[in-house]
Design a protein around this motif. Structure first.
Motif, PDB file in Angstrom:
ATOM      1  N   LEU A  13      25.381  -0.957   0.472  1.00 52.68           N
ATOM      2  CA  LEU A  13      26.577  -1.566  -0.203  1.00 52.68           C
ATOM      3  C   LEU A  13      26.427  -1.900  -1.701  1.00 52.68           C
ATOM      4  O   LEU A  13      25.493  -2.654  -1.917  1.00 52.68           O
ATOM      5  CB  LEU A  13      26.777  -2.944   0.677  1.00 52.68           C
ATOM      6  CG  LEU A  13      27.654  -4.020   0.227  1.00 52.68           C
ATOM      7  CD1 LEU A  13      29.217  -3.563   0.030  1.00 52.68           C
ATOM      8  CD2 LEU A  13      27.705  -5.420   0.756  1.00 52.68           C
ATOM      9  N   GLY A  18      32.419  -4.071  -3.671  1.00 45.61           N
ATOM     10  CA  GLY A  18      32.756  -4.802  -2.511  1.00 45.61           C
ATOM     11  C   GLY A  18      33.068  -6.405  -2.412  1.00 45.61           C
ATOM     12  O   GLY A  18      33.509  -6.856  -1.229  1.00 45.61           O
ATOM     13  N   ARG A  22      34.503  -7.507   0.992  1.00 49.72           N
ATOM     14  CA  ARG A  22      33.389  -7.690   2.168  1.00 49.72           C
ATOM     15  C   ARG A  22      33.984  -7.940   3.440  1.00 49.72           C
ATOM     16  O   ARG A  22      33.139  -7.681   4.380  1.00 49.72           O
ATOM     17  CB  ARG A  22      32.794  -9.022   1.387  1.00 49.72           C
ATOM     18  CG  ARG A  22      31.313  -9.463   2.248  1.00 49.72           C
ATOM     19  CD  ARG A  22      30.155  -7.892   2.180  1.00 49.72           C
ATOM     20  NE  ARG A  22      29.228  -8.238   2.897  1.00 49.72           N
ATOM     21  CZ  ARG A  22      28.259  -8.477   2.397  1.00 49.72           C
ATOM     22  NH1 ARG A  22      28.085  -8.827   1.057  1.00 49.72           N
ATOM     23  NH2 ARG A  22      26.871  -8.499   3.093  1.00 49.72           N
ATOM     24  N   VAL A  25      33.927  -4.605   5.245  1.00 51.99           N
ATOM     25  CA  VAL A  25      32.388  -4.046   5.331  1.00 51.99           C
ATOM     26  C   VAL A  25      31.859  -4.803   6.859  1.00 51.99           C
ATOM     27  O   VAL A  25      31.436  -4.275   7.505  1.00 51.99           O
ATOM     28  CB  VAL A  25      31.586  -4.611   4.306  1.00 51.99           C
ATOM     29  CG1 VAL A  25      30.009  -4.158   4.738  1.00 51.99           C
ATOM     30  CG2 VAL A  25      31.995  -3.799   3.282  1.00 51.99           C
ATOM     31  N   LEU A  41      22.040  -3.142   6.987  1.00 56.18           N
ATOM     32  CA  LEU A  41      22.504  -3.224   5.336  1.00 56.18           C
ATOM     33  C   LEU A  41      21.672  -3.409   4.364  1.00 56.18           C
ATOM     34  O   LEU A  41      20.786  -4.436   4.267  1.00 56.18           O
ATOM     35  CB  LEU A  41      23.403  -4.382   5.646  1.00 56.18           C
ATOM     36  CG  LEU A  41      24.640  -4.600   4.446  1.00 56.18           C
ATOM     37  CD1 LEU A  41      25.123  -3.565   4.208  1.00 56.18           C
ATOM     38  CD2 LEU A  41      25.012  -6.061   4.534  1.00 56.18           C
ATOM     39  N   GLU A  43      21.913  -3.781   0.031  1.00 52.84           N
ATOM     40  CA  GLU A  43      22.751  -4.049  -1.158  1.00 52.84           C
ATOM     41  C   GLU A  43      21.875  -3.553  -2.196  1.00 52.84           C
ATOM     42  O   GLU A  43      20.753  -3.528  -2.454  1.00 52.84           O
ATOM     43  CB  GLU A  43      23.077  -5.688  -1.649  1.00 52.84           C
ATOM     44  CG  GLU A  43      23.888  -6.240  -0.470  1.00 52.84           C
ATOM     45  CD  GLU A  43      24.497  -7.394  -0.896  1.00 52.84           C
ATOM     46  OE1 GLU A  43      24.101  -7.974  -1.863  1.00 52.84           O
ATOM     47  OE2 GLU A  43      25.059  -8.312   0.050  1.00 52.84           O
ATOM     48  N   ALA A  68      29.251   1.919   1.148  1.00 51.96           N
ATOM     49  CA  ALA A  68      30.309   1.092   1.162  1.00 51.96           C
ATOM     50  C   ALA A  68      30.500   0.663  -0.352  1.00 51.96           C
ATOM     51  O   ALA A  68      29.696  -0.228  -0.921  1.00 51.96           O
ATOM     52  CB  ALA A  68      29.958  -0.430   1.778  1.00 51.96           C
TER      53      ALA A  68
END
Length: 312
Positions: A13, A18, A22, A25, A41, A43, A68
């Motif tokens: 992500l 995002g 969000r 997601v 997940l 980031e 994402a």
């Protein structure tokens, strides 16, 4: 494409892209887990993180890497996955998309649905396309692309849009910058060599796909799964022609517009032929990011990436 029920998705992500989506997601994660998949997940915190994660993730655990983010984050992951396929005999995880960015050209190219349920279905049961990315090289630097490399007007627009402006205005940032560049237009002629044959153009886009800036068609015969690049030549100079090409793109008429031509090829070289006093750097945009400077050589990369698109 069918995976085992214990397959896992690594979801990368970009929190900047995002920020306003969000919720999408989170919904995609919920749907994927409801289908029996594990989701991890991660980031990104800085440029290059997505590429590093794609290059080093555990392919034995993850059947799919999902991105994402926007086309720039996706480009990083494409570079990472293509590098894996060159380094070893096995391809890395398949690449899935959760589109969050400004244009989301690759999402349109793949025909993705934009609902959480549709995206989750593609991640877990999508069809594969085997794609050889394009590769642009210049001044000792190399960048791969799933979509396009461009020089001329569009590259100057991309180079003039800062990250804060893009976050604040979204697509409107590109519209504003296009007007700025049209106003300050100076004629630059580019030499574009395609498989040994030289052409001239006012702008050039070397594309792997049909679309540009979202859903707009620039190369009707291009396809991500074909080992072939398409060179879009804007052959007429001047501010009025630049605006005419832009309007034709928005109206879906660009491929039929006088002064515009598309040539298929494998080995492309782009350089400045004459600049009529233009002393600015001549940038090259790669998948919507200011990445290189002319001159550049462009061809298909040695590696390959498995892209996921919706099942039939």
């Amino acid at each position: 494409m069918t995976f085992a029920s214990n397959s896992a998705v690594l979801l990368i992500l970009n929190p900047t892209a995002g920020r306003r989506r969000r919720g999408l997601v989170n919904e995609v994660v919920r749907h994927v887990r409801a289908l029996g998949w594990a989701v991890d997940l991660v980031e990104t915190a800085a440029a290059g993180d997505a590429r590093r994660i794609a290059e080093t993730c555990d392919a034995a655990r993850y059947a799919v890497i999902a991105v994402a983010g926007g086309d720039g984050t996706i480009n990083e992951v494409v570079n990472g996955l293509a590098g894996r396929s060159v380094a070893g005999p096995a391809l890395g995880p398949a690449l899935g998309i959760v589109p969050l960015g400004t244009a989301n050209v690759l999402a349109h190219e793949l025909g993705l649905g934009f609902s959480a349920a549709a995206l989750a279905q593609t991640l877990t049961a999508g069809r594969e396309i085997l794609m050889q990315p394009g590769e642009a090289s210049g001044a000792g630097r190399t960048r791969q692309f799933s979509l396009m490399a461009g020089a001329g007007f569009d590259a100057k627009v991309v180079a003039g849009v800062s990250a804060p402006l893009k976050r604040r205005l979204g697509r409107a940032a590109y519209v504003w910058r296009s007007l700025v560049e049209a106003r300050r237009y100076r004629p630059v002629r580019y030499a574009v060599e395609v498989d040994g044959v030289r052409h001239e153009a006012a702008s050039v886009i070397v594309t792997h796909g049909r679309l540009y800036a979202g859903p707009y068609v620039v190369a009707p015969d291009a396809a991500l799964g074909k080992p072939l690049l398409h060179v879009c030549l804007f052959e007429r100079w001047g501010r009025s022609h630049t605006l005419r090409f832009g309007l034709a793109l928005l109206l879906g008429r660009l491929p039929r517009t006088a002064g515009y031509r598309v040539i298929a090829g494998h080995d492309i070289r782009v350089s400045v032929l004459s600049d009529a006093g233009e002393d600015r750097r001549q940038p090259v945009q790669i998948d919507g990011d200011d990445a290189l400077t002319l001159p550049v050589s462009i061809a298909l990369a040695a590696g390959a990436v498995r892209l996921l698109r919706p099942a039939l």
